[in-house]
Design an enzyme around this catalytic site. Structure first.
Site, PDB file in Angstrom:
ATOM      1  N   ALA A  57       0.840  -1.205   0.000  1.00 51.72           N
ATOM      2  CA  ALA A  57       0.000   0.000   0.000  1.00 51.72           C
ATOM      3  C   ALA A  57       0.870   1.248   0.000  1.00 51.72           C
ATOM      4  O   ALA A  57       0.677   2.173   0.780  1.00 51.72           O
ATOM      5  CB  ALA A  57      -0.941  -0.014   1.197  1.00 51.72           C
ATOM      6  N   ASN A 110      -1.037  -5.343   3.071  1.00 51.69           N
ATOM      7  CA  ASN A 110       0.099  -4.480   3.419  1.00 51.69           C
ATOM      8  C   ASN A 110       0.555  -4.826   4.832  1.00 51.69           C
ATOM      9  O   ASN A 110      -0.270  -5.169   5.680  1.00 51.69           O
ATOM     10  CB  ASN A 110      -0.316  -3.004   3.363  1.00 51.69           C
ATOM     11  N   GLU A 156      18.392  15.549   0.095  1.00 47.29           N
ATOM     12  CA  GLU A 156      17.209  16.019   0.831  1.00 47.29           C
ATOM     13  C   GLU A 156      17.380  15.809   2.337  1.00 47.29           C
ATOM     14  O   GLU A 156      16.985  16.652   3.143  1.00 47.29           O
ATOM     15  CB  GLU A 156      15.948  15.291   0.332  1.00 47.29           C
TER      16      GLU A 156
HETATM   17  P1  FAD Z   1       6.622   2.117  -1.492  1.00 43.45           P
HETATM   18  O1  FAD Z   1       6.138   3.495  -1.429  1.00 43.45           O
HETATM   19  O2  FAD Z   1       7.956   1.764  -0.938  1.00 43.45           O
HETATM   20  O3  FAD Z   1       5.521   1.179  -0.810  1.00 43.45           O
HETATM   21  C1  FAD Z   1       5.696  -0.204  -0.637  1.00 43.45           C
HETATM   22  C2  FAD Z   1       4.660  -0.690   0.357  1.00 43.45           C
HETATM   23  O4  FAD Z   1       4.769  -2.108   0.467  1.00 43.45           O
HETATM   24  C3  FAD Z   1       4.847  -0.134   1.760  1.00 43.45           C
HETATM   25  O5  FAD Z   1       3.609   0.222   2.311  1.00 43.45           O
HETATM   26  C4  FAD Z   1       5.452  -1.301   2.536  1.00 43.45           C
HETATM   27  O6  FAD Z   1       5.138  -1.276   3.913  1.00 43.45           O
HETATM   28  C5  FAD Z   1       4.791  -2.480   1.834  1.00 43.45           C
HETATM   29  N1  FAD Z   1       5.543  -3.719   1.952  1.00 43.45           N
HETATM   30  C6  FAD Z   1       6.859  -3.920   1.697  1.00 43.45           C
HETATM   31  N2  FAD Z   1       7.191  -5.212   1.894  1.00 43.45           N
HETATM   32  C7  FAD Z   1       6.060  -5.849   2.301  1.00 43.45           C
HETATM   33  C8  FAD Z   1       5.753  -7.184   2.633  1.00 43.45           C
HETATM   34  N3  FAD Z   1       6.664  -8.143   2.600  1.00 43.45           N
HETATM   35  N4  FAD Z   1       4.481  -7.483   2.983  1.00 43.45           N
HETATM   36  C9  FAD Z   1       3.527  -6.524   3.014  1.00 43.45           C
HETATM   37  N5  FAD Z   1       3.754  -5.237   2.693  1.00 43.45           N
HETATM   38  C10 FAD Z   1       4.996  -4.898   2.338  1.00 43.45           C
HETATM   39  N6  FAD Z   1       9.934  10.045  -5.536  1.00 43.45           N
HETATM   40  C11 FAD Z   1       9.351  11.108  -6.126  1.00 43.45           C
HETATM   41  O7  FAD Z   1       8.722  10.960  -7.187  1.00 43.45           O
HETATM   42  N7  FAD Z   1       9.418  12.362  -5.578  1.00 43.45           N
HETATM   43  C12 FAD Z   1      10.045  12.591  -4.410  1.00 43.45           C
HETATM   44  O8  FAD Z   1      10.082  13.731  -3.938  1.00 43.45           O
HETATM   45  C13 FAD Z   1      10.669  11.493  -3.757  1.00 43.45           C
HETATM   46  N8  FAD Z   1      11.290  11.679  -2.578  1.00 43.45           N
HETATM   47  C14 FAD Z   1      11.832  10.598  -1.923  1.00 43.45           C
HETATM   48  C15 FAD Z   1      12.428  10.814  -0.688  1.00 43.45           C
HETATM   49  C16 FAD Z   1      12.987   9.759  -0.009  1.00 43.45           C
HETATM   50  C17 FAD Z   1      13.624   9.994   1.322  1.00 43.45           C
HETATM   51  C18 FAD Z   1      12.942   8.447  -0.569  1.00 43.45           C
HETATM   52  C19 FAD Z   1      13.540   7.293   0.180  1.00 43.45           C
HETATM   53  C20 FAD Z   1      12.355   8.229  -1.801  1.00 43.45           C
HETATM   54  C21 FAD Z   1      11.787   9.306  -2.489  1.00 43.45           C
HETATM   55  N9  FAD Z   1      11.177   9.136  -3.726  1.00 43.45           N
HETATM   56  C22 FAD Z   1      10.592  10.203  -4.365  1.00 43.45           C
HETATM   57  C23 FAD Z   1      11.051   7.796  -4.317  1.00 43.45           C
HETATM   58  C24 FAD Z   1       9.695   7.195  -3.930  1.00 43.45           C
HETATM   59  O9  FAD Z   1       9.520   7.272  -2.544  1.00 43.45           O
HETATM   60  C25 FAD Z   1       9.562   5.750  -4.382  1.00 43.45           C
HETATM   61  O10 FAD Z   1       9.828   5.684  -5.761  1.00 43.45           O
HETATM   62  C26 FAD Z   1       8.147   5.261  -4.097  1.00 43.45           C
HETATM   63  O11 FAD Z   1       7.931   5.195  -2.710  1.00 43.45           O
HETATM   64  C27 FAD Z   1       7.883   3.902  -4.729  1.00 43.45           C
HETATM   65  O12 FAD Z   1       6.553   3.570  -4.515  1.00 43.45           O
HETATM   66  P2  FAD Z   1       6.096   2.058  -4.362  1.00 43.45           P
HETATM   67  O13 FAD Z   1       4.609   2.063  -4.320  1.00 43.45           O
HETATM   68  O14 FAD Z   1       6.767   1.221  -5.378  1.00 43.45           O
HETATM   69  O15 FAD Z   1       6.672   1.568  -2.975  1.00 43.45           O
HETATM   70  P1  NAD Z   2      20.347   7.368  -6.323  1.00 42.23           P
HETATM   71  O1  NAD Z   2      20.715   6.107  -6.987  1.00 42.23           O
HETATM   72  O2  NAD Z   2      19.627   8.394  -7.090  1.00 42.23           O
HETATM   73  O3  NAD Z   2      21.644   8.055  -5.701  1.00 42.23           O
HETATM   74  C1  NAD Z   2      22.589   7.298  -4.973  1.00 42.23           C
HETATM   75  C2  NAD Z   2      23.913   8.030  -4.911  1.00 42.23           C
HETATM   76  O4  NAD Z   2      24.805   7.254  -4.126  1.00 42.23           O
HETATM   77  C3  NAD Z   2      24.558   8.202  -6.279  1.00 42.23           C
HETATM   78  O5  NAD Z   2      24.940   9.535  -6.423  1.00 42.23           O
HETATM   79  C4  NAD Z   2      25.737   7.226  -6.238  1.00 42.23           C
HETATM   80  O6  NAD Z   2      26.840   7.671  -7.009  1.00 42.23           O
HETATM   81  C5  NAD Z   2      26.074   7.222  -4.746  1.00 42.23           C
HETATM   82  N1  NAD Z   2      26.817   6.030  -4.348  1.00 42.23           N
HETATM   83  C6  NAD Z   2      26.662   4.759  -4.776  1.00 42.23           C
HETATM   84  N2  NAD Z   2      27.548   3.938  -4.183  1.00 42.23           N
HETATM   85  C7  NAD Z   2      28.279   4.697  -3.332  1.00 42.23           C
HETATM   86  C8  NAD Z   2      29.354   4.421  -2.444  1.00 42.23           C
HETATM   87  N3  NAD Z   2      29.854   3.196  -2.305  1.00 42.23           N
HETATM   88  N4  NAD Z   2      29.867   5.434  -1.735  1.00 42.23           N
HETATM   89  C9  NAD Z   2      29.373   6.690  -1.852  1.00 42.23           C
HETATM   90  N5  NAD Z   2      28.369   7.008  -2.703  1.00 42.23           N
HETATM   91  C10 NAD Z   2      27.824   6.022  -3.432  1.00 42.23           C
HETATM   92  O7  NAD Z   2      19.497   6.913  -5.047  1.00 42.23           O
HETATM   93  P2  NAD Z   2      18.580   7.741  -4.059  1.00 42.23           P
HETATM   94  O8  NAD Z   2      19.089   9.105  -3.850  1.00 42.23           O
HETATM   95  O9  NAD Z   2      18.359   6.857  -2.898  1.00 42.23           O
HETATM   96  O10 NAD Z   2      17.214   7.846  -4.863  1.00 42.23           O
HETATM   97  C11 NAD Z   2      16.476   6.678  -5.168  1.00 42.23           C
HETATM   98  C12 NAD Z   2      15.362   7.027  -6.117  1.00 42.23           C
HETATM   99  O11 NAD Z   2      14.410   7.848  -5.459  1.00 42.23           O
HETATM  100  C13 NAD Z   2      15.839   7.810  -7.329  1.00 42.23           C
HETATM  101  O12 NAD Z   2      15.092   7.403  -8.425  1.00 42.23           O
HETATM  102  C14 NAD Z   2      15.501   9.217  -6.992  1.00 42.23           C
HETATM  103  O13 NAD Z   2      15.240   9.992  -8.157  1.00 42.23           O
HETATM  104  C15 NAD Z   2      14.244   9.051  -6.167  1.00 42.23           C
HETATM  105  N6  NAD Z   2      14.118  10.167  -5.244  1.00 42.23           N
HETATM  106  C16 NAD Z   2      13.534  11.293  -5.720  1.00 42.23           C
HETATM  107  C17 NAD Z   2      13.464  12.385  -4.899  1.00 42.23           C
HETATM  108  C18 NAD Z   2      12.801  13.639  -5.425  1.00 42.23           C
HETATM  109  O14 NAD Z   2      12.278  13.617  -6.536  1.00 42.23           O
HETATM  110  N7  NAD Z   2      12.786  14.721  -4.658  1.00 42.23           N
HETATM  111  C19 NAD Z   2      13.991  12.347  -3.609  1.00 42.23           C
HETATM  112  C20 NAD Z   2      14.600  11.180  -3.168  1.00 42.23           C
HETATM  113  C21 NAD Z   2      14.665  10.089  -4.010  1.00 42.23           C
END
Ligand code: FAD
Ligand code: NAD
Length: 435
Positions: free
Chosen positions: A42, A68, A201
């Site tokens: 979810a 979930n 971030e």
């Molecule tokens: P998730 O959102 O990870 O959801 C997976 C769900 O599955 C969760 O509810 C989890 O509890 C559940 N689940 C997992 N394993 C199990 C299991 N075994 N049994 C039951 N339930 C389970 N993307 C953007 O587009 N814009 C952003 O600004 C952005 N910011 C981000 C900031 C951070 C800090 C991070 C970490 C990621 C960010 N991302 C952003 C990326 C984005 O969060 C992910 O791409 C997105 O969450 C993926 O959605 P999803 O539905 O695949 O999985």
């Molecule tokens: P990422 O793969 O985008 O970045 C990981 C970074 O870690 C890279 O710059 C890579 O060179 C570095 N790295 C890899 N191995 C390393 C090592 N051994 N030592 C030091 N650095 C190393 O991963 P992310 O930042 O976790 O993002 C994951 C996904 O979530 C991406 O698709 C990103 O676009 C998305 N996301 C989006 C937002 C947003 O849109 N605001 C915010 C967070 C994440």
């Protein structure tokens, strides 16, 4: 009049006589089994699928089951805030019951343990489920690339409880430093591995939080060190260089340091080892190591037997798993190639939500024996926050920085809430602190 032999032609209970001399037509309704649509996860992908299914399907058309592991959804895109302690974990999550219609969707709180796509069975902590259509939306896990010690000694912004753990760990280090007689200053060193969007971030939030922690725990600011370690030769590799310069400048002005082109090669309980040259290494002691250097799909994918790369499945254009006409995969467990750029689309919430919509439409199309549609992402841009009132980004083709970008980021966050839970959820959980 004689009764003629009849032939049952229709499984819905219509008894049709195969003769011109119809003596008696008997219509006997028999129960038709509704297809079962089983949605795992979810997050953004799973909830978007379910919300769109419940909008389009009547109660009698399908049985929709959502599984979930928690009875709440968390905004993964806000986890860096919960991890730094600038937003409460409660604000990041909301009850799934707020957004599902109970007459149309059965929610099961359970952890998925196994997925058998040949036997069409999913094993969970609440028992086994079978399905007619399966949607795998189990999200991401942190990628450690097999680097020794990271699994054990680094923290990861992986879910809401992991984020809470980071927040509490940092607070514990500050509290311990201020009370211990012999002060270990490395307690106050925080290393962030990876300067991708997540790392940047999180650093932005730390930049806001550290001064408050110093005040709260009577710690002199110059004792705290926040170091971001990036393997690539630049911060936010591949992103617009002008925006990257702005981000680095802003983060440095908040006291954040960078070590660029120096991959982490090992983590220990005391800190991390960096590779600084061919045979040159440096060990940095740190009380906190947060690993934000990339993601992979959910490990359960690797046990399905479906071909995958780092637990992500290269899905067909209509989001089905290759070779499995009843299995859809959306969100971070799915991999799609951007043919223009010749590389995979990044795993983002933006794409996960759009895939959820398309997945629901395609399941309904299959139920109606109509053709499915290809998924084409509608990318609106990317924005990275740099704390509560600053950001960088490109939206609708326009570069932006500062308060304007921050405003836009909050609107994007609010839009995601609105698309899933409408106005009530947006009002309850949205971000309206625009100053
Ligand atoms: P998730 O959102 O990870 O959801 C997976 C769900 O599955 C969760 O509810 C989890 O509890 C559940 N689940 C997992 N394993 C199990 C299991 N075994 N049994 C039951 N339930 C389970 N993307 C953007 O587009 N814009 C952003 O600004 C952005 N910011 C981000 C900031 C951070 C800090 C991070 C970490 C990621 C960010 N991302 C952003 C990326 C984005 O969060 C992910 O791409 C997105 O969450 C993926 O959605 P999803 O539905 O695949 O999985
Ligand atoms: P990422 O793969 O985008 O970045 C990981 C970074 O870690 C890279 O710059 C890579 O060179 C570095 N790295 C890899 N191995 C390393 C090592 N051994 N030592 C030091 N650095 C190393 O991963 P992310 O930042 O976790 O993002 C994951 C996904 O979530 C991406 O698709 C990103 O676009 C998305 N996301 C989006 C937002 C947003 O849109 N605001 C915010 C967070 C994440």
């Amino acid at each position: 009049m004689r009764k003629k032999k009849c032939t049952v032609l229709d499984c819905r209970g219509l008894v049709i006589f195969a003769s011109r001399h119809i003596i008696q037509v008997k219509v006997e309704p028999i129960a038709v089994k509704r297809p079962t649509i089983l949605v795992l996860g979810a997050g953004y992908g799973g909830l978007s699928t379910v919300v769109n299914l419940q909008k389009s399907l009547g109660t009698d058309e399908a049985e929709v089951i959502l599984v979930n592991k928690n009875d709440y959804h968390y905004e993964s895109t806000w986890l860096h805030e919960a991890a730094a302690g600038t937003l409460s974990p409660e604000q990041v999550r909301y009850d799934i019951s707020r957004v599902i219609k109970k007459d149309k969707v059965t929610f099961v709180k359970a952890e998925v343990r196994s997925i058998d796509v040949n036997g069409k069975t999913v094993g969970t902590t609440a028992g086994d489920f079978t399905y007619d259509y399966l949607v795998i939306a189990l999200g991401f896990e942190g990628e450690t690339f097999g680097i020794p010690g990271l699994d054990k000694y680094a923290l990861s912004i992986a879910n809401v409880n992991a984020a809470r753990q980071i927040r509490e760990h940092i607070e514990y280090q500050f509290a311990t430093w201020s009370t211990e007689d012999v002060k270990a200053d490395s307690r106050l060193t925080i290393i962030v591995g990876g300067a991708g969007f997540t790392g940047i971030e999180f650093l932005g939030e730390l930049g806001d939080r550290i001064p408050k922690l110093c005040e709260e725990f009577d710690v002199p600011a110059d004792k705290v060190k926040v170091l971001c370690v990036e393997a690539a030769p630049m911060v936010l590799p591949g992103f617009d260089p002008e925006l990257v310069d702005y981000a680095v400048r802003q983060l440095k002005s908040k006291g954040i340091e960078f070590s660029i082109g120096t991959p982490v090669v090992e983590a220990t309980p005391e800190g991390v080892k960096l590779k600084k040259g061919e045979d040159e290494f440096e060990f940095i002691e740190a009380g906190t190591v947060v690993w934000a250097a990339g993601v992979r799909g959910n490990r359960l994918i690797e046990e399905t037997g479906i071909e995958n790369m780092r637990a992500r499945v290269k899905v067909d254009k209509d989001l089905r798993a290759p070779g499995y006409s009843d299995v859809f995969i959306v969100g971070d467990c799915a991999l799609m190639i951007n043919e223009e750029a010749n590389r995979p689309y990044p795993p983002t919430a933006q794409i996960a939500m759009q895939q959820g919509d398309m997945c629901a439409n395609n399941i309904i199309a299959l139920m109606k024996q109509q053709p499915t549609s290809p998924f084409v992402p509608d990318l609106k841009g990317s924005i990275a926050s740099l704390g509560s009132s600053d950001a960088i980004g490109v939206a609708f083709g326009k570069k932006m920085t500062g308060a304007k970008a921050s405003f836009m980021k909050k609107m994007v966050d609010n839009r995601a809430l609105y698309l899933i839970g409408g106005a009530p959820l947006t009002i309850k959980k949205g971000k309206f602190d625009f100053l």
